[in-house]
Design an enzyme around this catalytic site. Structure first.
Site, PDB file in Angstrom:
ATOM      1  N   ASN A 123      30.638  32.779  41.586  1.00 18.00           N
ATOM      2  CA  ASN A 123      30.406  33.361  39.293  1.00 18.00           C
ATOM      3  C   ASN A 123      29.061  32.340  39.409  1.00 18.00           C
ATOM      4  O   ASN A 123      29.181  31.565  39.739  1.00 18.00           O
ATOM      5  CB  ASN A 123      32.089  32.905  39.075  1.00 18.00           C
ATOM      6  N   HIS A 129      27.934  30.658  36.544  1.00 20.72           N
ATOM      7  CA  HIS A 129      27.648  29.998  34.591  1.00 20.72           C
ATOM      8  C   HIS A 129      26.713  29.821  34.003  1.00 20.72           C
ATOM      9  O   HIS A 129      26.164  28.796  34.966  1.00 20.72           O
ATOM     10  CB  HIS A 129      29.166  29.472  34.975  1.00 20.72           C
ATOM     11  N   ASP A 172      38.437  30.052  41.269  1.00 25.27           N
ATOM     12  CA  ASP A 172      39.938  29.385  41.089  1.00 25.27           C
ATOM     13  C   ASP A 172      40.562  30.034  40.599  1.00 25.27           C
ATOM     14  O   ASP A 172      39.761  30.978  39.126  1.00 25.27           O
ATOM     15  CB  ASP A 172      40.011  28.405  41.733  1.00 25.27           C
ATOM     16  N   ASP A 232      35.737  29.208  34.663  1.00 29.94           N
ATOM     17  CA  ASP A 232      34.885  27.996  35.215  1.00 29.94           C
ATOM     18  C   ASP A 232      34.892  27.254  35.594  1.00 29.94           C
ATOM     19  O   ASP A 232      34.661  25.665  35.588  1.00 29.94           O
ATOM     20  CB  ASP A 232      33.730  28.148  33.762  1.00 29.94           C
TER      21      ASP A 232
HETATM   22  C1  GAR Z   1      24.742  35.128  32.439  1.00 33.00           C
HETATM   23  O1  GAR Z   1      23.484  34.042  32.108  1.00 33.00           O
HETATM   24  C2  GAR Z   1      25.913  34.354  33.300  1.00 33.00           C
HETATM   25  O2  GAR Z   1      24.963  33.077  33.769  1.00 33.00           O
HETATM   26  C3  GAR Z   1      26.452  34.548  31.498  1.00 33.00           C
HETATM   27  O3  GAR Z   1      26.864  35.979  31.262  1.00 33.00           O
HETATM   28  C4  GAR Z   1      25.052  36.180  31.695  1.00 33.00           C
HETATM   29  C5  GAR Z   1      24.931  37.440  32.218  1.00 33.00           C
HETATM   30  O4  GAR Z   1      23.790  38.295  32.300  1.00 33.00           O
HETATM   31  N1  GAR Z   1      28.539  34.564  32.961  1.00 33.00           N
HETATM   32  C6  GAR Z   1      28.944  33.868  31.820  1.00 33.00           C
HETATM   33  O5  GAR Z   1      28.707  33.091  30.974  1.00 33.00           O
HETATM   34  C7  GAR Z   1      30.308  33.178  32.089  1.00 33.00           C
HETATM   35  N2  GAR Z   1      31.178  32.476  31.873  1.00 33.00           N
HETATM   36  P1  GAR Z   1      23.411  39.529  33.620  1.00 33.00           P
HETATM   37  O6  GAR Z   1      24.913  40.411  33.177  1.00 33.00           O
HETATM   38  O7  GAR Z   1      22.326  39.544  32.446  1.00 33.00           O
HETATM   39  O8  GAR Z   1      23.809  38.960  34.415  1.00 33.00           O
END
Ligand code: GAR
Length: 192
Positions: free
Chosen positions: A108, A110, A142, A146
């Protein structure tokens, strides 16, 4: 290495993975893109790149990832020959049986320096908390939110005039470099 991508939104991180593959800096192939959101732009990106894609039927649940849907997702990923699952802006919590189908093979990205600011809109949490530094993290998934062992992290300053939007944009620039790099490292070690 055969990748499967799960995403709920724009898919800019998947695009960064595709760009690294096209540039020859990441030896991988995306075999399948799945989204819990039928309107997500990540599905359009998949189509534009000729990558098979599909929608995950979450049985009308807004945030939950029901167990049957996780089993179906695991089966579709396996059928496509996926070796490593990359969550790219996927906004549901992965639990069994998906975790069991891909042990230590789900990553993932984050937008914070975990363990700080897990959950939704981590960039907004950082601005609201008034911290001077945040970051982004690629980690193994896991059954927590996060949590899971960190593969790569990078710090990003929060500037005095940052808004949610400007900070997220700067975090994403780093994400787009960090995610392909983390996949590359994993491929060189654990998967060989
Ligand atoms: C990203 O900034 C990613 O880190 C976040 O969503 C965005 C997706 O952007 N993820 C989370 O917050 C997961 N907890 P994208 O669709 O343009 O890749």
């Amino acid at each position: 290495m055969v990748l499967g991508i799960l995403g709920s939104g724009s898919g800019s991180n998947m695009q960064a993975i595709l760009d690294a593959i096209a540039a020859g800096t990441l030896d991988a192939r995306i075999a399948l893109v799945l989204s819990d959101n039928p309107d997500a732009y990540i599905l359009e990106r998949a189509a534009k790149n000729g990558i098979p894609s599909g929608v995950i039927d979450c049985r009308g649940f807004k945030t939950k990832f029901p167990e049957e849907a996780q089993a179906e997702t695991a089966a579709r990923l396996k059928d496509a020959g996926v070796e490593l699952v990359c969550l790219a802006g996927f906004m549901r919590l992965v639990k069994r049986p998906l975790l069991d189908a891909f042990p230590e093979r789900i990553l993932n990205i984050h937008p914070s320096l975990l363990p700080a600011f897990p959950g939704i809109a981590a960039w907004k949490q950082a601005v609201d908390a008034g911290v001077s530094e945040t970051g982004c993290t690629v980690h193994h998934v896991d059954d927590g939110m996060d949590t899971g062992p960190v593969i790569l992290q990078e710090k990003i300053p929060v500037l005095p005039d940052d808004t949610d939007k400007t900070l997220h944009a700067r975090i994403q620039l780093v994400e787009h470099r960090l995610y392909p790099e983390a996949i590359r490292r994993l491929a060189q070690t654990a998967l060989r």
